[in-house]
Design an enzyme around this catalytic site. Structure first.
Site, PDB file in Angstrom:
ATOM      1  N   LEU A 179       8.360 -17.272 -16.394  1.00  0.00           N
ATOM      2  CA  LEU A 179       7.984 -15.940 -15.905  1.00  0.00           C
ATOM      3  C   LEU A 179       9.070 -15.432 -14.970  1.00  0.00           C
ATOM      4  CD1 LEU A 179       5.898 -13.626 -15.216  1.00  0.00           C
ATOM      5  CD2 LEU A 179       5.058 -15.113 -13.391  1.00  0.00           C
TER       6      LEU A 179
ATOM      7  N   HIS B 196      -1.957  -6.534   4.648  1.00  0.00           N
ATOM      8  CA  HIS B 196      -0.791  -7.010   3.888  1.00  0.00           C
ATOM      9  C   HIS B 196      -0.901  -8.517   3.638  1.00  0.00           C
ATOM     10  CE1 HIS B 196       1.078  -3.156   3.966  1.00  0.00           C
ATOM     11  NE2 HIS B 196       1.213  -3.126   5.267  1.00  0.00           N
TER      12      HIS B 196
ATOM     13  N   ASP C  27      -1.162  -1.008  -4.163  1.00  0.00           N
ATOM     14  CA  ASP C  27      -1.504  -0.072  -3.087  1.00  0.00           C
ATOM     15  C   ASP C  27      -2.874  -0.393  -2.486  1.00  0.00           C
ATOM     16  OD1 ASP C  27      -1.212   2.089  -1.412  1.00  0.00           O
ATOM     17  OD2 ASP C  27      -1.930   3.543  -2.873  1.00  0.00           O
TER      18      ASP C  27
HETATM   19  C1  FPP Z   1       0.973  -0.705  -0.200  1.00  0.00           C
HETATM   20  O1  FPP Z   1      -0.191  -0.645   0.580  1.00  0.00           O
HETATM   21  C2  FPP Z   1       1.596  -1.998  -0.053  1.00  0.00           C
HETATM   22  C3  FPP Z   1       2.829  -2.190   0.483  1.00  0.00           C
HETATM   23  C4  FPP Z   1       3.672  -1.104   1.015  1.00  0.00           C
HETATM   24  C5  FPP Z   1       3.354  -3.545   0.622  1.00  0.00           C
HETATM   25  C6  FPP Z   1       2.961  -4.522  -0.432  1.00  0.00           C
HETATM   26  C7  FPP Z   1       3.104  -5.849   0.160  1.00  0.00           C
HETATM   27  C8  FPP Z   1       2.372  -6.949  -0.108  1.00  0.00           C
HETATM   28  C9  FPP Z   1       1.353  -7.026  -1.172  1.00  0.00           C
HETATM   29  C10 FPP Z   1       2.602  -8.162   0.695  1.00  0.00           C
HETATM   30  C11 FPP Z   1       3.996  -8.645   0.630  1.00  0.00           C
HETATM   31  C12 FPP Z   1       4.404  -8.914  -0.770  1.00  0.00           C
HETATM   32  C13 FPP Z   1       5.125  -9.951  -1.181  1.00  0.00           C
HETATM   33  C14 FPP Z   1       5.374 -10.129  -2.626  1.00  0.00           C
HETATM   34  C15 FPP Z   1       5.660 -10.953  -0.275  1.00  0.00           C
HETATM   35  P1  FPP Z   1      -0.258   0.395   1.758  1.00  0.00           P
HETATM   36  O2  FPP Z   1       0.205  -0.260   2.996  1.00  0.00           O
HETATM   37  O3  FPP Z   1       0.485   1.646   1.398  1.00  0.00           O
HETATM   38  O4  FPP Z   1      -1.795   0.662   1.806  1.00  0.00           O
HETATM   39  P2  FPP Z   1      -2.545   2.005   2.198  1.00  0.00           P
HETATM   40  O5  FPP Z   1      -2.270   2.998   1.092  1.00  0.00           O
HETATM   41  O6  FPP Z   1      -3.965   1.588   2.229  1.00  0.00           O
HETATM   42  O7  FPP Z   1      -2.012   2.436   3.532  1.00  0.00           O
END
Ligand code: FPP
Length: 225
Positions: free
Chosen positions: A122, A29, A12
């Protein structure tokens, strides 16, 4: 030493990081992908057999289409770039969740799973369009259909995570303490760590420090030690 077979992570904080640094959630992201690479590397070094990453929830469809499209694009280029490396490093990819994505992405996900299926160092479980409540309901429906008993063993065997040991450790970054419908059945006895850092700022030392703290826990599973 506590056994460490499975680490699950709620990654997150990308959005906030992106806004803070570039006024762009998408850039957050993208930066988050670097941390994904870091935790994969540490997991291999520490010989952790299973790593589960929450990349897209059933609730994330409520985000603006532009953000969803950007996330899928990132995922697509990540997989295309990484499959060779996954095979070289004996990394198996498994998608948990419902593969109901645009046709091209679905095909890429299926191909990536197939191409890495025999790797054994893994296993990365990428949670995509994943929702724990939906997973449990599906499991119960499946058991009903097969006329099987509703019991703990049968439910576990009917989840997306069948044959995968329950997480020993759940980590959530982003300075938020909630579970967000993630692996609710499987984390019954997981040790839970919250990091205040936003996901793109979470580094190998942060991960290793949590692994060390985990090793100092007396895991009781309801018993008295
Ligand atoms: C949460 O942060 C994150 C996500 C909803 C997406 C996670 C994606 C990645 C790490 C990149 C893609 C992953 C792979 C494995 C290809 P948020 O957007 O909710 O952050 P915020 O709480 O600050 O809004």
């Amino acid at each position: 030493m506590n056994p460490l077979n499975h680490v699950a992570i709620i990654m997150d904080g990308n959005g906030r990081w992106g806004i803070r640094h570039y006024n762009s959630r998408k850039k957050g992201h993208k930066a988050g992908l670097k941390t994904v690479e870091t935790v994969i590397k540490v997991s291999i070094e520490k010989k952790i057999p299973y790593l589960t990453l929450f990349a897209f929830s059933t609730e994330n469809w409520k985000r603006p289409k532009t953000e969803i499209d950007a996330l899928f694009k990132l995922l697509e280029s990540f997989l295309k770039k990484k499959i060779k490396e996954f095979n070289k490093n004996q990394i198996k990819l498994k998608i948990i969740g419902e593969k109901k994505f645009p046709k091209k992405l679905n095909k890429l996900l299926n191909d990536s799973e197939k191409k890495t299926n025999s790797n054994s160092k893994l296993q990365i479980n990428l949670a995509l369009n994943y929702g724990s409540k939906k997973e449990i309901i599906n499991a119960i429906k499946l058991l009903n259909k097969k006329n099987m008993n509703i019991n703990e063993k049968n439910i576990s065997k009917s989840l997306y995570t069948k044959n995968i040991p329950d997480p020993d450790l759940l980590i959530r970054t982003g300075n938020t303490k909630r579970l967000s419908n993630f692996l609710l059945w499987q984390i019954s006895y997981s040790e839970i760590f919250f990091s205040n850092k936003l996901w793109p700022d979470f580094n190998s030392n942060d991960f290793i420090n949590i692994l060390k703290k985990y090793q100092r826990i007396k895991r009781k599973f309801g018993k008295i030690l």
